[in-house]
Design an enzyme around this catalytic site. Structure first.
Site, PDB file in Angstrom:
ATOM      1  N   ARG A  37     -14.029  -8.999  51.361  1.00 13.56           N
ATOM      2  CA  ARG A  37     -12.823  -8.101  52.335  1.00 13.56           C
ATOM      3  C   ARG A  37     -11.938  -9.588  53.155  1.00 13.56           C
ATOM      4  NH1 ARG A  37     -15.410  -4.058  49.590  1.00 13.56           N
ATOM      5  NH2 ARG A  37     -13.833  -3.117  48.592  1.00 13.56           N
ATOM      6  N   LYS A  62     -15.304   0.439  53.173  1.00 10.98           N
ATOM      7  CA  LYS A  62     -14.929   1.120  52.041  1.00 10.98           C
ATOM      8  C   LYS A  62     -16.260   1.315  51.610  1.00 10.98           C
ATOM      9  CE  LYS A  62     -11.737   0.793  49.000  1.00 10.98           C
ATOM     10  NZ  LYS A  62     -10.363  -0.297  48.930  1.00 10.98           N
ATOM     11  N   HIS A 129      -6.846 -10.918  48.554  1.00  7.50           N
ATOM     12  CA  HIS A 129      -8.078 -10.564  47.958  1.00  7.50           C
ATOM     13  C   HIS A 129      -8.514 -10.780  46.564  1.00  7.50           C
ATOM     14  CE1 HIS A 129     -10.087  -6.698  48.254  1.00  7.50           C
ATOM     15  NE2 HIS A 129      -9.983  -6.422  47.224  1.00  7.50           N
ATOM     16  N   ARG A 132     -11.773 -12.456  46.804  1.00  8.15           N
ATOM     17  CA  ARG A 132     -12.822 -11.422  46.186  1.00  8.15           C
ATOM     18  C   ARG A 132     -13.064 -11.241  44.729  1.00  8.15           C
ATOM     19  NH1 ARG A 132     -16.292  -6.995  48.449  1.00  8.15           N
ATOM     20  NH2 ARG A 132     -16.638  -5.550  47.230  1.00  8.15           N
ATOM     21  N   HIS A 154     -21.066  -3.609  46.110  1.00  6.21           N
ATOM     22  CA  HIS A 154     -20.877  -1.940  45.191  1.00  6.21           C
ATOM     23  C   HIS A 154     -22.445  -1.370  45.242  1.00  6.21           C
ATOM     24  CE1 HIS A 154     -18.172  -4.246  42.530  1.00  6.21           C
ATOM     25  NE2 HIS A 154     -17.177  -3.837  44.261  1.00  6.21           N
ATOM     26  N   TYR A 163     -15.130  -6.461  36.357  1.00  5.27           N
ATOM     27  CA  TYR A 163     -15.257  -8.468  36.549  1.00  5.27           C
ATOM     28  C   TYR A 163     -15.921  -8.611  35.211  1.00  5.27           C
ATOM     29  CZ  TYR A 163     -14.056  -7.311  41.567  1.00  5.27           C
ATOM     30  OH  TYR A 163     -13.535  -6.954  42.383  1.00  5.27           O
TER      31      TYR A 163
END
Length: 188
Positions: A37, A62, A129, A132, A154, A163
């Site tokens: 990010r 995040k 973004h 990413r 993640h 994805y």
């Protein structure tokens, strides 16, 4: 669910072909390669980079999982070229702005928009973004979801599921497998 905006491989190539500035090229390659990010790029420091071992420590935002990752050779080369031009610059930030502050998320997005426009990318993809999302879709085409999950930092595979649904390459592979299965059944 909102559609994920990502660059096709052709669009990513056009985007990178428009970047001649060493800092910007290295910065956007890191964003793409590691699924970073913009705010994560701004937090990178020189101490996060191990040029000798070819490794990068990433602190995710995040709630993402931090970790150490190996550089791709071309990205390591770009980073070394950028750092050579910074010779004597004592700022601990990996990427600095023209006024010698750590580069901001806003500045990264402004630069991305400039290069995206030069590359004639669709207007709805003029956001940093998308890099990413792009690497997630591109590596999902040939890797396991666990590999994509790790690359993006993640915590949950559920965050990565989107994805797998986006990758047309994977859809094509599944379609070919289904067609072969149908052919076998129809031969009987």
């Amino acid at each position: 669910m909102q559609e994920i905006k990502y660059l096709t491989q052709d669009e990513a190539g056009r985007f990178f072909s428009k970047i001649s500035d060493r800092r910007d090229r290295a910065m956007f390659k890191l964003m793409y390669d590691f699924g970073l990010r913009a705010s994560e790029v701004g937090k990178l420091t020189l101490k996060d980079v191990d040029l000798e071992r070819g490794r990068l420590w990433i602190t995710r935002v995040k709630g993402g999982v931090p970790g150490e990752y190996a550089f791709f050779r071309d990205t390591l080369r770009l980073l070394k070229l950028y750092l050579q031009q910074r010779d004597g610059d004592l700022n601990p930030a990996l990427f600095v702005s023209r006024n010698k502050n750590p580069i901001s998320r806003r500045r990264i997005d402004t630069l991305f928009k400039r290069y995206a426009k030069k590359a004639k990318l669709p207007a709805d993809k003029h956001h940093a973004h998308t890099l990413r999302h792009s690497i997630a879709v591109h590596i999902d085409a040939g890797q396991s979801q666990e590999g994509v999950k790790d690359r993006l930092g993640h915590k949950s595979i559920k965050s990565t599921d989107v994805y797998a649904k986006t990758s047309s390459h994977k859809r094509d592979m599944i379609g070919r497998e289904m067609e072969r299965a149908r052919e076998i059944v129809s031969l009987n």
